[in-house]
Design a protein around this motif. Structure first.
Motif, PDB file in Angstrom:
ATOM      1  N   ASP A  83      -5.265   1.947   4.153  1.00  0.00           N
ATOM      2  CA  ASP A  83      -4.567   0.913   4.923  1.00  0.00           C
ATOM      3  C   ASP A  83      -5.513  -0.270   5.160  1.00  0.00           C
ATOM      4  O   ASP A  83      -5.118  -1.438   5.042  1.00  0.00           O
ATOM      5  CB  ASP A  83      -4.094   1.456   6.279  1.00  0.00           C
ATOM      6  CG  ASP A  83      -2.933   2.434   6.142  1.00  0.00           C
ATOM      7  OD1 ASP A  83      -2.546   2.722   4.996  1.00  0.00           O
ATOM      8  OD2 ASP A  83      -2.439   2.907   7.174  1.00  0.00           O
ATOM      9  N   LEU A 134      -0.132   3.870  11.949  1.00  0.00           N
ATOM     10  CA  LEU A 134      -1.186   2.929  11.546  1.00  0.00           C
ATOM     11  C   LEU A 134      -2.437   3.257  12.343  1.00  0.00           C
ATOM     12  O   LEU A 134      -2.351   3.574  13.529  1.00  0.00           O
ATOM     13  CB  LEU A 134      -0.775   1.488  11.854  1.00  0.00           C
ATOM     14  CG  LEU A 134       0.285   0.844  10.975  1.00  0.00           C
ATOM     15  CD1 LEU A 134       0.578  -0.560  11.485  1.00  0.00           C
ATOM     16  CD2 LEU A 134      -0.152   0.800   9.521  1.00  0.00           C
ATOM     17  N   ILE A 163       2.879  -1.695   4.206  1.00  0.00           N
ATOM     18  CA  ILE A 163       2.311  -0.346   4.207  1.00  0.00           C
ATOM     19  C   ILE A 163       3.473   0.629   4.002  1.00  0.00           C
ATOM     20  O   ILE A 163       4.280   0.838   4.909  1.00  0.00           O
ATOM     21  CB  ILE A 163       1.606  -0.037   5.537  1.00  0.00           C
ATOM     22  CG1 ILE A 163       0.557  -1.106   5.863  1.00  0.00           C
ATOM     23  CG2 ILE A 163       1.030   1.378   5.512  1.00  0.00           C
ATOM     24  CD1 ILE A 163      -0.786  -0.921   5.274  1.00  0.00           C
ATOM     25  N   LYS A 200       0.837  -1.192   0.000  1.00  0.00           N
ATOM     26  CA  LYS A 200       0.000   0.000   0.000  1.00  0.00           C
ATOM     27  C   LYS A 200       0.875   1.246   0.000  1.00  0.00           C
ATOM     28  O   LYS A 200       1.830   1.339   0.784  1.00  0.00           O
ATOM     29  CB  LYS A 200      -0.923   0.006   1.218  1.00  0.00           C
ATOM     30  CG  LYS A 200      -1.820   1.229   1.289  1.00  0.00           C
ATOM     31  CD  LYS A 200      -1.280   2.249   2.255  1.00  0.00           C
ATOM     32  CE  LYS A 200      -2.027   3.560   2.186  1.00  0.00           C
ATOM     33  NZ  LYS A 200      -1.511   4.525   3.186  1.00  0.00           N
ATOM     34  N   CYS A 246      -7.222  -0.580  11.074  1.00  0.00           N
ATOM     35  CA  CYS A 246      -6.425  -1.394  10.168  1.00  0.00           C
ATOM     36  C   CYS A 246      -5.700  -2.495  10.943  1.00  0.00           C
ATOM     37  O   CYS A 246      -5.664  -3.660  10.532  1.00  0.00           O
ATOM     38  CB  CYS A 246      -5.472  -0.457   9.430  1.00  0.00           C
ATOM     39  SG  CYS A 246      -3.931  -1.174   8.939  1.00  0.00           S
ATOM     40  N   THR A 281       5.051   4.277   3.550  1.00  0.00           N
ATOM     41  CA  THR A 281       4.676   5.614   3.981  1.00  0.00           C
ATOM     42  C   THR A 281       5.901   6.515   3.887  1.00  0.00           C
ATOM     43  O   THR A 281       6.862   6.164   3.201  1.00  0.00           O
ATOM     44  CB  THR A 281       4.078   5.548   5.408  1.00  0.00           C
ATOM     45  OG1 THR A 281       3.753   6.865   5.828  1.00  0.00           O
ATOM     46  CG2 THR A 281       5.042   4.909   6.391  1.00  0.00           C
TER      47      THR A 281
END
Lengths: 423, 423
Positions: A155, A212, A172, A7, A216, A174
């Motif tokens: 997420d 986070l 994830i 993601k 999620c 970022t």
């Protein structure tokens, strides 16, 4: 061959350069022999620009149309990302939330995923494609309307797809290197956490850590999907969030995972409540009926002479006005003297599974705050967390003091790599 | 209660103000007792900006992803328009092409509508909503992929929905007052046409008039849907396009509907072609195999002494390179001396059903050109149209001369109202 869900947030795909950089990283994962599903957010400020347009045409945009509008953002980023990947010589197809089988309830702007039927994604993968999926959106089960999942929705999309596709990991990406022992903007010596349990991560998220979102992590824990939070800029190993440490190297569970803080809440004190059964229930029924989520609740000991007590609770500042209105409206039924509203508070939380077996943690936490001259206004605890409310201005100093007292400081001064424009 | 389909182009919804203005006009139609379906294009320059982004990430964006990207534009405008209408106190719901039941073939970037199943639109209307539909887009019958209809696609969406819903009229709102007897930028005395037949409008569209595209008029003729082309800025009556004049007032069919011109074409001359059967066929087979549409074709009389002849044809300038390449590749098989490419040409066309019964029209047309000192290079005719190719620089003067010779000039000097920023 493994299946990986990645993601990428809006700051990672803020412009054409970012999209091309991310495309390269995705292709690498594919070249490493994985089937790759990518969930992508809208580019940079796109969502804010769309919200701004909506406000120009209507002061109260309707939920259904607002969702239709916002989902244009991911449509743009996912199509561009698929193009960029194809330009690198790999097959890619983009899918809307609806096409990807993300089925939600009908609560526009903050829908919940109720099922994931990723048939088209599976087919695309089996045909050798990298599948790009719009984050943050789905389609309602009953009306077949487009919905959005609310804050942090991308997420959740990624974790939900990872669960439905039985992925090995949900990465994830970022603009920070992972989850830190404290917010690196406040604590320069904060350390990146290599591994953290779902439970500790849930408490950190509930306590103000923004890497986070709670929702999620909760989803990932339910389906036991390991999350790897990492930077799309640096390529370093980030933070693994899972039930058990992953891979060969044994990671010892820390006593304390980290220190979180939150300055987005306000405190309401209901003054002069009759100290008799049912009073607290009336207060929180009024709040619940107004659809307001509260956080901490504290009731002081009653002053025997008056038979009256005070009840305090914290809640998001954005809900403050609504809560005061709801309480004022129920004043006759509840019977209190007055309401006090205070938005100059901050919350500091210490999180760690080690608390359960280390009785000295609470005392050490309060001592650290005391040594830093920080006054405690409210206290609340769970099995693996202690939270206190202080003056907002005291928060940075308090976080640094606690971080240091529990031996979390790193040896280097600047542990974090910031590559992006902020989340 | 009647059912009206309205279509608004990008210049009519270029910004929040435009969207609010259009919303008011739509609500008026609803208040007049109609069921209203609105087809809307992307805002102003949105599509160009998306194309620009695509080019930044990939020199040759894939068709499927390009369509996914571009359709974000209408998603934004339709959601904002629905919000603006709701803000005026009327119910509105927006629908993507897919949701509206616009089913197409799978040719990305220029898909054709093969069916319209507007069940959701019908339901929304019956529940009292104004239905807002994304123009220019549909969903492919076989793969369920998002498609776009190509240039002028929103007009076609509107006509197709009008046909499927059995609408009384399809109103095409644009930034000019209607269809004119010539391009008002060239001929100051051009007059707005009150009514024009489908057939004449088809010839005008094929000859360079840009207000309505050929494809949209063709669709309207097939299903006999009256089109009303009008300005979204002025509110005046525009031009009705239909099989017969509409309403009480009888409009007499003009002998000549208008003068169209087109400077977007080039001319290719194949020099020294053996004058024997099958030569022309070989040339145009080579062109057709390269997927190139040609317009006019002329073969000169063979010079008996040499047994060779020249063949000329016109085609869009954008296809010129491809056509030359295709012919060069087939040179051996065809057998010609050389190719000449000329992109400094223009085409002037006179259109009108009256030509059929007025034999003097052709002569008068050529005389007008001759009087203006314009040399004719190619001639082509249909039952209701005469077209000539001239030097590009002669086009404006030629159009004015012909317009005036056929008595089309209006009494006032400036007939057109331009409200927008161009189409």
């Amino acid at each position: 061959m493994g299946l990986v869900v990645q993601k990428y947030g809006g700051s990672s795909v803020a412009d054409a350069e970012g999209i091309k950089r991310v495309a390269k990283r995705i292709v690498e994962a594919k070249k490493n022999g994985n089937q790759v599903v990518v969930v992508v957010s809208a580019m940079g400020d796109t969502t804010d620009e769309l919200i701004d347009l909506a406000e120009q045409v209507s002061p109260m945009p309707a939920g259904r149309e607002f969702d239709m509008l916002l989902t244009a953002g991911e449509r743009i980023s996912m199509a561009l990302l698929a193009m960029a990947i194809k330009n690198l010589g790999h097959e890619a197809q983009s899918f809307t939330g609806s096409q990807a089988g993300v089925i939600t309830d009908s609560v526009h702007n903050k829908a919940r995923i109720i099922d994931v039927t990723p048939g088209r994604i599976r087919t695309a993968l089996d045909e050798g494609n990298i599948a790009i999926v719009a984050g943050f959106q789905g389609v309602s089960a009953d009306k077949k309307d487009i919905t959005t999942l609310g804050r942090g929705g991308s997420d959740t999309t990624a974790v939900a797809l990872a669960a439905a596709l039985d992925a090995e990991v949900c990465e994830i990406y970022t603009d920070v290197d992972g989850v830190f022992t404290a917010d690196p903007r406040v604590v320069k010596k904060a350390r990146k956490i290599d591994w953290i349990s779902f439970e500790d991560m849930l408490e950190l998220a509930a306590s103000g850590s923004k890497v986070l979102l709670h929702r999620c992590v909760e989803y990932a824990r339910r389906y036991n999907i390991p999350i790897h939070v990492r930077s799309s800029f640096s390529g370093l190993q980030g933070t693994w969030v899972s039930s058990e440490p992953i891979g060969d190297k044994k990671v010892e569970q820390a006593i304390i995972s980290g220190v979180a803080h939150d300055t987005s809440e306000a405190k309401i004190t209901v003054v002069g409540v009759p100290d008799k059964p049912g009073e607290a229930a009336s207060i929180f029924r009024a709040i619940a009926d107004a659809q307001i989520n509260i956080d901490m609740v504290v009731q002081n000991v009653s002053a025997a002479a008056t038979g009256l007590t005070d009840i305090s609770f914290t809640l998001p500042k954005s809900e403050g006005r609504k809560a005061i209105d709801a309480l004022e409206k129920s004043r006759g039924g509840i019977g209190f003297d007055s309401l006090r509203y205070d938005d100059q508070i901050g919350k500091i939380s210490l999180v760690g599974a080690g608390m359960k077996t280390n009785p000295g943690v609470t005392a050490a936490f309060f001592e650290a705050l005391s040594d830093a001259g920080v006054n405690i206004e409210l206290i609340s605890t769970s099995e693996i967390r202690i939270s206190v409310v202080t003056r907002k201005d005291d928060v940075p100093e308090a976080v640094r003091a606690v971080h240091s007292a529990f031996g979390l400081d790193s040896d280097t001064d600047e542990a974090v790599v910031y590559g992006g424009t902020g989340r």
